[in-house]
Structure formats: structure tokens, C-alpha cells
Design a protein around this motif. Structure first.
Motif, PDB file in Angstrom:
ATOM      1  N   UNK A 243      43.858  52.765  23.901  1.00  0.00           N
ATOM      2  CA  UNK A 243      42.868  53.466  23.088  1.00  0.00           C
ATOM      3  C   UNK A 243      43.391  54.788  22.562  1.00  0.00           C
ATOM      4  N   UNK A 244      44.173  55.497  23.366  1.00  0.00           N
ATOM      5  CA  UNK A 244      44.686  56.803  22.954  1.00  0.00           C
ATOM      6  C   UNK A 244      45.511  56.715  21.673  1.00  0.00           C
ATOM      7  N   UNK A 245      46.185  55.570  21.459  1.00  0.00           N
ATOM      8  CA  UNK A 245      47.068  55.418  20.302  1.00  0.00           C
ATOM      9  C   UNK A 245      46.427  54.676  19.139  1.00  0.00           C
ATOM     10  N   UNK A 246      45.401  53.881  19.418  1.00  0.00           N
ATOM     11  CA  UNK A 246      44.827  53.033  18.365  1.00  0.00           C
ATOM     12  C   UNK A 246      43.347  53.333  18.129  1.00  0.00           C
ATOM     13  N   UNK A 247      42.932  54.559  18.425  1.00  0.00           N
ATOM     14  CA  UNK A 247      41.504  54.891  18.364  1.00  0.00           C
ATOM     15  C   UNK A 247      40.965  54.983  16.943  1.00  0.00           C
ATOM     16  N   UNK A 248      41.843  55.178  15.966  1.00  0.00           N
ATOM     17  CA  UNK A 248      41.364  55.224  14.581  1.00  0.00           C
ATOM     18  C   UNK A 248      42.446  54.686  13.650  1.00  0.00           C
ATOM     19  N   UNK A 249      42.048  54.440  12.414  1.00  0.00           N
ATOM     20  CA  UNK A 249      42.961  53.812  11.467  1.00  0.00           C
ATOM     21  C   UNK A 249      44.159  54.701  11.152  1.00  0.00           C
ATOM     22  N   UNK A 250      43.953  56.010  11.139  1.00  0.00           N
ATOM     23  CA  UNK A 250      45.065  56.919  10.857  1.00  0.00           C
ATOM     24  C   UNK A 250      46.135  56.829  11.946  1.00  0.00           C
ATOM     25  N   UNK A 251      45.673  56.742  13.188  1.00  0.00           N
ATOM     26  CA  UNK A 251      46.620  56.605  14.301  1.00  0.00           C
ATOM     27  C   UNK A 251      47.378  55.288  14.203  1.00  0.00           C
ATOM     28  N   UNK A 252      46.651  54.218  13.898  1.00  0.00           N
ATOM     29  CA  UNK A 252      47.290  52.906  13.777  1.00  0.00           C
ATOM     30  C   UNK A 252      48.321  52.891  12.658  1.00  0.00           C
ATOM     31  N   UNK A 253      47.974  53.526  11.547  1.00  0.00           N
ATOM     32  CA  UNK A 253      48.886  53.559  10.399  1.00  0.00           C
ATOM     33  C   UNK A 253      50.168  54.302  10.772  1.00  0.00           C
ATOM     34  N   UNK A 254      50.045  55.418  11.440  1.00  0.00           N
ATOM     35  CA  UNK A 254      51.222  56.197  11.829  1.00  0.00           C
ATOM     36  C   UNK A 254      52.054  55.430  12.859  1.00  0.00           C
ATOM     37  N   UNK A 255      51.360  54.723  13.736  1.00  0.00           N
ATOM     38  CA  UNK A 255      52.054  53.953  14.767  1.00  0.00           C
ATOM     39  C   UNK A 255      52.938  52.879  14.144  1.00  0.00           C
ATOM     40  N   UNK A 256      52.353  52.114  13.218  1.00  0.00           N
ATOM     41  CA  UNK A 256      53.115  51.012  12.639  1.00  0.00           C
ATOM     42  C   UNK A 256      54.073  51.471  11.544  1.00  0.00           C
ATOM     43  N   UNK A 257      53.812  52.627  10.951  1.00  0.00           N
ATOM     44  CA  UNK A 257      54.808  53.223  10.063  1.00  0.00           C
ATOM     45  C   UNK A 257      56.082  53.520  10.842  1.00  0.00           C
ATOM     46  N   UNK A 258      55.910  53.997  12.068  1.00  0.00           N
ATOM     47  CA  UNK A 258      57.065  54.314  12.899  1.00  0.00           C
ATOM     48  C   UNK A 258      57.883  53.059  13.194  1.00  0.00           C
ATOM     49  N   UNK A 259      57.186  51.954  13.481  1.00  0.00           N
ATOM     50  CA  UNK A 259      57.897  50.716  13.794  1.00  0.00           C
ATOM     51  C   UNK A 259      58.561  50.113  12.556  1.00  0.00           C
ATOM     52  N   UNK A 260      57.913  50.241  11.396  1.00  0.00           N
ATOM     53  CA  UNK A 260      58.459  49.641  10.186  1.00  0.00           C
ATOM     54  C   UNK A 260      59.631  50.458   9.637  1.00  0.00           C
ATOM     55  N   UNK A 261      59.492  51.762   9.593  1.00  0.00           N
ATOM     56  CA  UNK A 261      60.530  52.598   8.974  1.00  0.00           C
ATOM     57  C   UNK A 261      61.698  52.854   9.932  1.00  0.00           C
ATOM     58  N   UNK A 262      61.389  53.060  11.198  1.00  0.00           N
ATOM     59  CA  UNK A 262      62.391  53.187  12.274  1.00  0.00           C
ATOM     60  C   UNK A 262      63.266  54.437  12.168  1.00  0.00           C
ATOM     61  N   UNK A 263      63.220  55.150  11.049  1.00  0.00           N
ATOM     62  CA  UNK A 263      64.139  56.273  10.868  1.00  0.00           C
ATOM     63  C   UNK A 263      63.938  57.341  11.932  1.00  0.00           C
ATOM     64  N   UNK A 264      62.674  57.765  12.128  1.00  0.00           N
ATOM     65  CA  UNK A 264      62.387  58.792  13.123  1.00  0.00           C
ATOM     66  C   UNK A 264      62.706  58.322  14.530  1.00  0.00           C
ATOM     67  N   UNK A 265      62.418  57.059  14.785  1.00  0.00           N
ATOM     68  CA  UNK A 265      62.692  56.494  16.107  1.00  0.00           C
ATOM     69  C   UNK A 265      64.194  56.484  16.386  1.00  0.00           C
ATOM     70  N   UNK A 266      64.975  56.105  15.385  1.00  0.00           N
ATOM     71  CA  UNK A 266      66.431  56.104  15.540  1.00  0.00           C
ATOM     72  C   UNK A 266      66.965  57.516  15.761  1.00  0.00           C
ATOM     73  N   UNK A 267      66.366  58.478  15.081  1.00  0.00           N
ATOM     74  CA  UNK A 267      66.801  59.865  15.255  1.00  0.00           C
ATOM     75  C   UNK A 267      66.557  60.320  16.689  1.00  0.00           C
ATOM     76  N   UNK A 268      65.379  59.982  17.219  1.00  0.00           N
ATOM     77  CA  UNK A 268      65.057  60.351  18.599  1.00  0.00           C
ATOM     78  C   UNK A 268      66.007  59.683  19.579  1.00  0.00           C
TER      79      UNK A 268
END
Length: 342
Positions: A243-268
Motif C-alpha cells: 500500500x505504501x508504494x501503490x496508494x495512488x496513481x501518481x505513485x504507481x506511475x512513478x514506480x513503473x516509470x522506474x522499471x521501464x526506463x531503468x536509467x535511475x535504477x542503473x545509476x543507483x
């Protein structure tokens, strides 16, 4: 910032309780959980001090308090007691999955799946960085001024790029250009080829110069794109139930943007590969983490003694760190062993 023993004990009790049930923690509950023989007034005063120092916060809807990113950082750095798990059982489970893998890529995929299944969050593995070198190139004439550049890397993988040229090259010219590059530069990166060609191409015909320069630029782009996709993620759907991560559409969008783009994740993951041991990145504190309510626990892994990548678990800041940390740590060691033996 130093805290006295009473404040440390209360902060530890608060974070552990909040991780367990996700509800703000009040003074009465803290009195029972901490084991300290303190009056409610004393506990309230200590909590007010912790709030002023930025370790806890008071939601508007409750008299209780919740940990802040700074509170989580203090907890994981100085207050956390890592869970004593049955390492032999965990190693047996991991080895059973990793040893039956038939290729390094399969081993890495299985490691991500193991991290996900054991943590019930998302498992991620940054694959070993391959040198962006080519073994062979080939030019295929498709039509007038349209050429297909075929690139074969050292692992045998093939990539294609379309070249639009100003000159209509004959098949023999294309063969000549490909042979020149293969004979002189096979086993090098396209960046290295570019530096060499700057001087050598002056000795070649102008029309061939343009073709080789176009091939080098296209080849360099192709190899860079391949390097940008070197992360394996498993269990993203697990985070939809958090719930903490998927409580609203904005959170969900940012979550799956991270998985799709991967750039920030790779940097980390790239940053954590330069450190030793388990690292914990907490949202709201680290700019590398895209969401305030997200944490990522990582550890580097090796092949034959050389660090080549990073793996980890992506979950909410409200995760059981004492259980996730040893899972990440042991998986990194076993992945290192499996890849070194392969």
C-alpha cells in the motif's frame, strides 16, 4: 547526531512497531514496547525531542508518530539487529536454483527471482558490464543509398543498424570497407576505432571515409544501447500489494516509470557497486531513490575476485531490514560463487 540510550531505545521500538503494522505509534504503546520504566510525560518529552531533531514525525490524523527517512537511517545504521537466519537452509535453497542454471544469464535471472521470492518484494540484478567491443562487422546493400550494418560482438550477439548514405556504394566497395575495419580493429571498441580512423582515413578515398565514419557512429550507438539494458528485475507485481508504494496513481506511475526506463535504477546500482558489503538507500533521503516510501537494499557481487555488478531488493521503506539484509548478502556471495565456477 548522538542520542542518549533512552532516546535510542524508544526510536528503535517505534521503528520496529511501525514496520510491523504501519500505524503511528503512541506514547502508551512505546512504554510497553521499550521496556523502559518511564512516565508517559517523560516519553512524550523524548519523542518531542526526536521530532525536533527530524527522526520522527506526527501525522495530522493521529497523536502517534512515524519514522522519517532520517529516523530510518539512524535505525539501519546503528540500532538494527540483523535477524539470525538459518544460513545453511537459505544457501541450500539458493544453490539449488543457481546451480541448475545453464548459462551466466540464466544464473542472473534465477538470482533475481530468488531475491523476489524470499523477500516478497522485487529482486534486481545489474548484469556484468561487457566491454563494448565488436568482433566483426558486415555491410549489406539493401537498396540505393540504404545499407544494413551488421555488428557481431565478442559474445556472438548480433545487432543491426540502418545507414542512409549520400553515395550508392557497390557490393565490392562495402566488402572492402568491412574487411578493412575487421582486419585492423576487430576486438576493439568503436570509440577506439574512431580515434584510429581520424588519422588513417585521410589516406583512403573520401567516399569510403564517409561510410566508415557512419559505421563507427552507428556501431557506437548500438553498443551503448545494449549496455543500457543490463538489469534484470523480478517480482515487480509484488510491489502492487504494498500500500505504501501503490496508494495512488501518481505513485504507481512513478514506480513503473522506474522499471521501464531503468536509467535511475542503473545509476543507483552502479553507485553501490563501488562500495563494499550491503548498502541501504532510503527514499526521501537519497536522491537516487525515485520515491519517498521506497528503499533499496543492495550488495555487489564478483566474478573471480573482481566486482562486476550489483544485486538487491526493492521494497517499501517500511520493510523488515533485519530479514532482507542477510538475504541480499548471502545471495550476492552465492551468485559470485556460481558465476566464478561457470
Amino acid at each position: 547526531m548522538q542520542l542518549d540510550n533512552r532516546a535510542r531505545t524508544l526510536l528503535k521500538a517505534l521503528v520496529e512497531r511501525y514496520i510491523a503494522d504501519g500505524q503511528p505509534v503512541g506514547s502508551r504503546a512505546l512504554s510497553k514496547l521499550s521496556g523502559l520504566e518511564l512516565s508517559p510525560a517523560t516519553i512524550r518529552n523524548i519523542m518531542a525531542d526526536l521530532e525536533e531533531m527530524g527522526f520522527v514525525a506526527s501525522p495530522h490524523t493521529s497523536a502517534g508518530r512515524v519514522p522519517t527517512p532520517r529516523g530510518y537511517r539512524m535505525f539501519v545504521d546503528t540500532l538494527l539487529t540483523v535477524e539470525a537466519i538459518d544460513e545453511s537452509a537459505l544457501e541450500g535453497r539458493l544453490q539449488a536454483r543457481l546451480q541448475h542454471s545453464t548459462s551466466p544469464q540464466k544464473i542472473i535471472t534465477n538470482a533475481a527471482q530468488v531475491l523476489s521470492s524470499l523477500s516478497q518484494f522485487a529482486g534486481v540484478v545489474m548484469t556484468p558490464k561487457r566491454e563494448s567491443v565488436f568482433q566483426q562487422i558486415e555491410f549489406l546493400r539493401l537498396s540505393e543509398k540504404r545499407i544494413l550494418l551488421v555488428i557481431v560482438d565478442q559474445g556472438g550477439d548480433v545487432q543491426n543498424r540502418m545507414l542512409l548514405t549520400e553515395v550508392d556504394y557497390t557490393p565490392s566497395q562495402l566488402t572492402q570497407a568491412a574487411n578493412y575495419i575487421n582486419q585492423h580493429y576487430a576486438g576493439q571498441s568503436f570509440d577506439q576505432v574512431r580515434m584510429h580512423l581520424q588519422g588513417e582515413l585521410r589516406q583512403l578515398r573520401d567516399d569510403m571515409t564517409a561510410l566508415m565514419q557512419a559505421a563507427v557512429e552507428a556501431g557506437s550507438d548500438a553498443m551503448s544501447e545494449e549496455a543500457d539494458n543490463n538489469v534484470v528485475i523480478s517480482g515487480e507485481r509484488n510491489l502492487l500489494s504494498v500500500t505504501d508504494l501503490s496508494s495512488n496513481m501518481n505513485s504507481l506511475r512513478r514506480l513503473f516509470d522506474m522499471f521501464e526506463q531503468k536509467t535511475g535504477l542503473l545509476q543507483l546500482l552502479d553507485v553501490s557497486s563501488k562500495a563494499t558489503g550491503v548498502q541501504i538507500f532510503i527514499g526521501g533521503e537519497s536522491q537516487l531513490v525515485p520515491m519517498d516510501d521506497m528503499s533499496i537494499v543492495t550488495a555487489p557481487y564478483e566474478v573471480n575476485g573482481r566486482i562486476v555488478g550489483t544485486l538487491g531488493v526493492i521494497g517499501p521503506t517500511r520493510m523488515a531490514y533485519e530479514r532482507v539484509i542477510p538475504i541480499v548478502d548471502i545471495t550476492a556471495k552465492l551468485l559470485s560463487s556460481a558465476l566464478s565456477q561457470h
